[in-house]
Design an enzyme around this catalytic site. Structure first.
Site, PDB file in Angstrom:
ATOM      1  N   GLN A  74      46.575  33.709  39.399  1.00  0.00           N
ATOM      2  CA  GLN A  74      45.955  34.886  39.984  1.00  0.00           C
ATOM      3  C   GLN A  74      46.015  34.764  41.498  1.00  0.00           C
ATOM      4  O   GLN A  74      46.242  33.670  42.011  1.00  0.00           O
ATOM      5  CB  GLN A  74      44.515  35.015  39.529  1.00  0.00           C
ATOM      6  CG  GLN A  74      44.375  35.188  38.024  1.00  0.00           C
ATOM      7  CD  GLN A  74      42.956  35.505  37.595  1.00  0.00           C
ATOM      8  OE1 GLN A  74      42.041  35.633  38.408  1.00  0.00           O
ATOM      9  NE2 GLN A  74      42.750  35.612  36.278  1.00  0.00           N
ATOM     10  N   ASN A 132      43.050  44.772  27.478  1.00  0.00           N
ATOM     11  CA  ASN A 132      43.640  43.494  27.881  1.00  0.00           C
ATOM     12  C   ASN A 132      43.543  42.520  26.719  1.00  0.00           C
ATOM     13  O   ASN A 132      42.473  42.369  26.110  1.00  0.00           O
ATOM     14  CB  ASN A 132      42.866  42.901  29.070  1.00  0.00           C
ATOM     15  CG  ASN A 132      43.194  41.430  29.291  1.00  0.00           C
ATOM     16  OD1 ASN A 132      44.280  41.087  29.758  1.00  0.00           O
ATOM     17  ND2 ASN A 132      42.280  40.538  28.905  1.00  0.00           N
ATOM     18  N   GLU A 133      44.615  41.853  26.409  1.00  0.00           N
ATOM     19  CA  GLU A 133      44.633  40.813  25.369  1.00  0.00           C
ATOM     20  C   GLU A 133      43.774  41.212  24.166  1.00  0.00           C
ATOM     21  O   GLU A 133      42.893  40.466  23.728  1.00  0.00           O
ATOM     22  CB  GLU A 133      44.197  39.459  25.955  1.00  0.00           C
ATOM     23  CG  GLU A 133      45.161  38.967  27.009  1.00  0.00           C
ATOM     24  CD  GLU A 133      45.069  37.468  27.333  1.00  0.00           C
ATOM     25  OE1 GLU A 133      44.139  36.804  26.870  1.00  0.00           O
ATOM     26  OE2 GLU A 133      45.961  36.983  28.050  1.00  0.00           O
ATOM     27  N   GLU A 190      40.920  38.689  39.218  1.00  0.00           N
ATOM     28  CA  GLU A 190      39.889  38.822  38.185  1.00  0.00           C
ATOM     29  C   GLU A 190      38.557  38.303  38.720  1.00  0.00           C
ATOM     30  O   GLU A 190      38.522  37.441  39.607  1.00  0.00           O
ATOM     31  CB  GLU A 190      40.321  38.003  36.950  1.00  0.00           C
ATOM     32  CG  GLU A 190      39.324  38.060  35.806  1.00  0.00           C
ATOM     33  CD  GLU A 190      39.882  37.516  34.483  1.00  0.00           C
ATOM     34  OE1 GLU A 190      40.967  36.927  34.473  1.00  0.00           O
ATOM     35  OE2 GLU A 190      39.197  37.724  33.453  1.00  0.00           O
ATOM     36  N   TYR A 223      51.870  32.027  29.876  1.00  0.00           N
ATOM     37  CA  TYR A 223      51.534  30.989  30.854  1.00  0.00           C
ATOM     38  C   TYR A 223      52.377  29.752  30.602  1.00  0.00           C
ATOM     39  O   TYR A 223      52.654  29.399  29.452  1.00  0.00           O
ATOM     40  CB  TYR A 223      50.051  30.625  30.757  1.00  0.00           C
ATOM     41  CG  TYR A 223      49.158  31.691  31.371  1.00  0.00           C
ATOM     42  CD1 TYR A 223      48.981  31.755  32.744  1.00  0.00           C
ATOM     43  CD2 TYR A 223      48.518  32.646  30.579  1.00  0.00           C
ATOM     44  CE1 TYR A 223      48.184  32.739  33.324  1.00  0.00           C
ATOM     45  CE2 TYR A 223      47.718  33.626  31.146  1.00  0.00           C
ATOM     46  CZ  TYR A 223      47.553  33.666  32.525  1.00  0.00           C
ATOM     47  OH  TYR A 223      46.766  34.634  33.104  1.00  0.00           O
ATOM     48  N   GLU A 248      50.525  38.956  33.246  1.00  0.00           N
ATOM     49  CA  GLU A 248      49.912  37.645  33.484  1.00  0.00           C
ATOM     50  C   GLU A 248      50.990  36.595  33.271  1.00  0.00           C
ATOM     51  O   GLU A 248      51.529  36.475  32.165  1.00  0.00           O
ATOM     52  CB  GLU A 248      48.726  37.384  32.556  1.00  0.00           C
ATOM     53  CG  GLU A 248      47.507  38.227  32.914  1.00  0.00           C
ATOM     54  CD  GLU A 248      46.249  37.863  32.140  1.00  0.00           C
ATOM     55  OE1 GLU A 248      46.104  36.692  31.751  1.00  0.00           O
ATOM     56  OE2 GLU A 248      45.421  38.768  31.947  1.00  0.00           O
TER      57      GLU A 248
HETATM   58  O1  AHR Z   1      44.086  34.523  33.819  1.00  0.00           O
HETATM   59  C1  AHR Z   1      43.090  33.918  33.061  1.00  0.00           C
HETATM   60  C2  AHR Z   1      42.913  34.541  31.696  1.00  0.00           C
HETATM   61  O2  AHR Z   1      44.068  34.320  30.941  1.00  0.00           O
HETATM   62  C3  AHR Z   1      42.740  36.031  31.638  1.00  0.00           C
HETATM   63  O3  AHR Z   1      41.424  36.414  31.836  1.00  0.00           O
HETATM   64  C4  AHR Z   1      43.167  36.371  30.256  1.00  0.00           C
HETATM   65  O4  AHR Z   1      43.640  37.691  30.146  1.00  0.00           O
HETATM   66  C5  AHR Z   1      44.197  35.305  29.937  1.00  0.00           C
HETATM   67  O5  AHR Z   1      43.967  34.732  28.708  1.00  0.00           O
END
Ligand code: AHR
Length: 493
Positions: free
Chosen positions: A348, A174-175, A27, A242, A299
């Site tokens: 990432q 995205n999101e 990103e 995450y 992600e």
């Molecule tokens: O990876 C960091 C961020 O986490 C990304 O930009 C977003 O899609 C997610 O919330």
């Protein structure tokens, strides 16, 4: 030493492990693209058309199969036409999500496609549904893939690329439940249907369209979305999850300084992804009985507090043996669910969150997570085998499974077993009970260290895999020692 048994039935071949499960995400965030990947043609850092040679080589070493770009939240504000044409004329913008820095758009579509060509991976474009338009996304697809005379193809040619690129993976947003527009699932599903209609298959190119799926345990999103999609225009939906040690976004904890309790909590939270996959897939199956729509975890990874003294908007974190253990657990889980998990992209690739590579000026280090990806690379495109381990528990206040594993077989009949032991005290003797195949020659590698050990720019070789002799064959049994806090890969011919 504790004992465990690993049962593998080589006659029960399950799903193909798509190479895309070993995918990455890049990103415009902090030092991921600029400095991490792209340094420009005039940099003193060795590069090919601006891409760092050391980083490209490392990504080839782990057989990077696919790279997602340009975000993340950045994609939700990205206007691709700002990133084409002569660099000096490219529009500058504010990167509102990540530190408010100026984005000069010197890395755009042509540069990304060139990067993928250098790495030898599939590009995965994340389209702007949040603040973009249908026309903008439709024209991007035309620009990249149309072979003929058209306004966008002509523009591409004017910018130096005669032939179109091949583009398979296209994320429609995205999101969109968050930074991509704070939409409700029904609203997004309508938007998805509208946007995807105008993303055409040009000149033999076939798009694999990916809808924005849920955030972590948002099962309502999956249910509503799936009820409004059909398999004709959707190949997969995405899931973002995450691992945060504390579970508290405002105080996530340090990447390198943590207690054993925090360590086990991180492992426990990493394991959560299995429940998410199972439950989302159950909901998906309700609407898609033939399992035609895949799940893409585009992600995932550990998210800690940024390194002290670094820009909080840049999400730069170190990477320890703890990250190697959670990478191993995640990849084993994705392999085990490869009937439905068709791709995954760790967040990432360079200098952001759970990166495989860190850079500082002309220096580059491979993180413990990198080494897990390398040790696991032969799972790519292999077939998952039925396997089960009677794992014991690890931890004190927080209890987690000690052993994680997955097993695959390649076309030449060789088997790869990847196994990790997150227990910080106990070593395991694992007896392999292999049915349906005779044991041949074996070779193994191990990644083992203290839970908080990491590679630094002063010493990039603290956590590195070495070849491993900690196994023996007794009759038709393979007996493998898996030390505390280690990841082991063993190939059986
Ligand atoms: O990876 C960091 C961020 O986490 C990304 O930009 C977003 O899609 C997610 O919330």
């Amino acid at each position: 030493m504790k004992q465990a048994k690993l049962y593998v039935n080589a006659a029960n071949r399950k799903s193909k492990i798509n190479k895309e499960i070993y995918g990455h995400f890049s990103e415009h965030l902090g030092r991921c693209i600029y400095e991490g990947i792209y340094v420009g043609e005039n940099s003193a850092i060795p590069n090919t058309n601006g891409m760092r040679n050391d980083v490209v080589e490392a990504l080839k070493e782990i057989k990077t199969p696919v790279l997602r770009w340009p975000g993340g939240c950045f994609a939700d504000e990205y206007h691709w036409k700002d990133g084409i044409g002569p660099k000096e004329d490219r529009k500058k913008m504010v990167n509102t999500n990540w530190g408010g820095v100026t984005e000069d758009n010197s890395f755009g579509t042509h540069e990304f496609m060139e990067l993928c060509e250098q790495i030898g991976c599939e590009p995965y474009i994340s389209g702007n549904v949040g603040s973009g338009t249908v026309q903008e996304l439709a024209e991007w697809v035309e620009y990249m893939t149309f072979d003929g005379i058209s306004p966008m193809a002509d523009l591409r040619k004017k910018n130096g690329r005669e032939k179109p690129w091949k583009l398979k993976y296209l994320g429609i947003g995205n999101e969109n439940w968050g930074c991509g527009g704070s939409m409700l699932p029904e609203y997004y599903a309508h938007e998805y249907r509208r946007y995807q209609t105008f993303c055409r298959n040009f000149s033999g190119n076939e798009l694999y369209k990916i809808a924005c799926g849920p955030n972590a345990a948002d099962y309502n999103w999956t249910d509503k979305l799936m009820s409004m999609l059909n398999t004709f225009h959707t190949k997969a939906i995405s899931l973002h999850y995450y691992t945060i040690p504390t579970g508290d976004w405002s105080k996530k904890g340090s990447a390198t300084e943590f207690s054993t309790e925090e360590y086990y909590k991180t492992i426990q939270n990493a394991y959560q992804i299995e429940e998410l996959i199972v439950k989302h897939c159950e909901i998906m199956s309700k609407h898609d009985k033939d399992h035609e729509i895949g799940l893409i975890v585009d992600e995932w990874g550990n998210w800690f507090d940024v390194e002290p003294g670094t820009n909080p908007g840049f999400l730069y974190q170190q990477n320890t043996m703890r990250d190697a253990i959670t990478a191993s657990i995640n990849l084993n889980i994705f392999n085990q669910h490869s009937d439905r998990v068709v791709m995954a992209n760790i967040a990432q690739v360079v200098n952001v969150l759970q990166s495989v590579i860190l850079t500082e000026g002309d220096k580059m280090i491979k993180t413990p997570t990198f080494h897990v990806f390398r040790m696991y690379r032969d799972h790519q495109e292999a077939t998952l085998l039925d396997s089960y381990i009677d794992s014991c528990e690890a931890g004190e206040e927080v209890i987690v499974p000690a052993l994680s594993q997955s097993v695959s077989i390649r076309e030449d009949g060789s088997i790869l077993i990847t196994i990790s032991n997150c227990d910080l005290q106990e070593e395991y003797e694992v007896t392999l009970d292999l049915v349906g195949k005779a044991l041949g020659d074996c070779s193994a590698e191990i990644l083992q260290s203290k839970m908080d050990a990491y590679n630094s720019f002063e010493d990039g070789h603290v956590v590195e895999p070495v070849s491993y002799e900690g196994y023996r064959v007794e009759g038709d049994k393979l007996i493998l020692t898996v030390p505390a806090c280690s990841v082991v890969s063993i190939k059986v011919k």
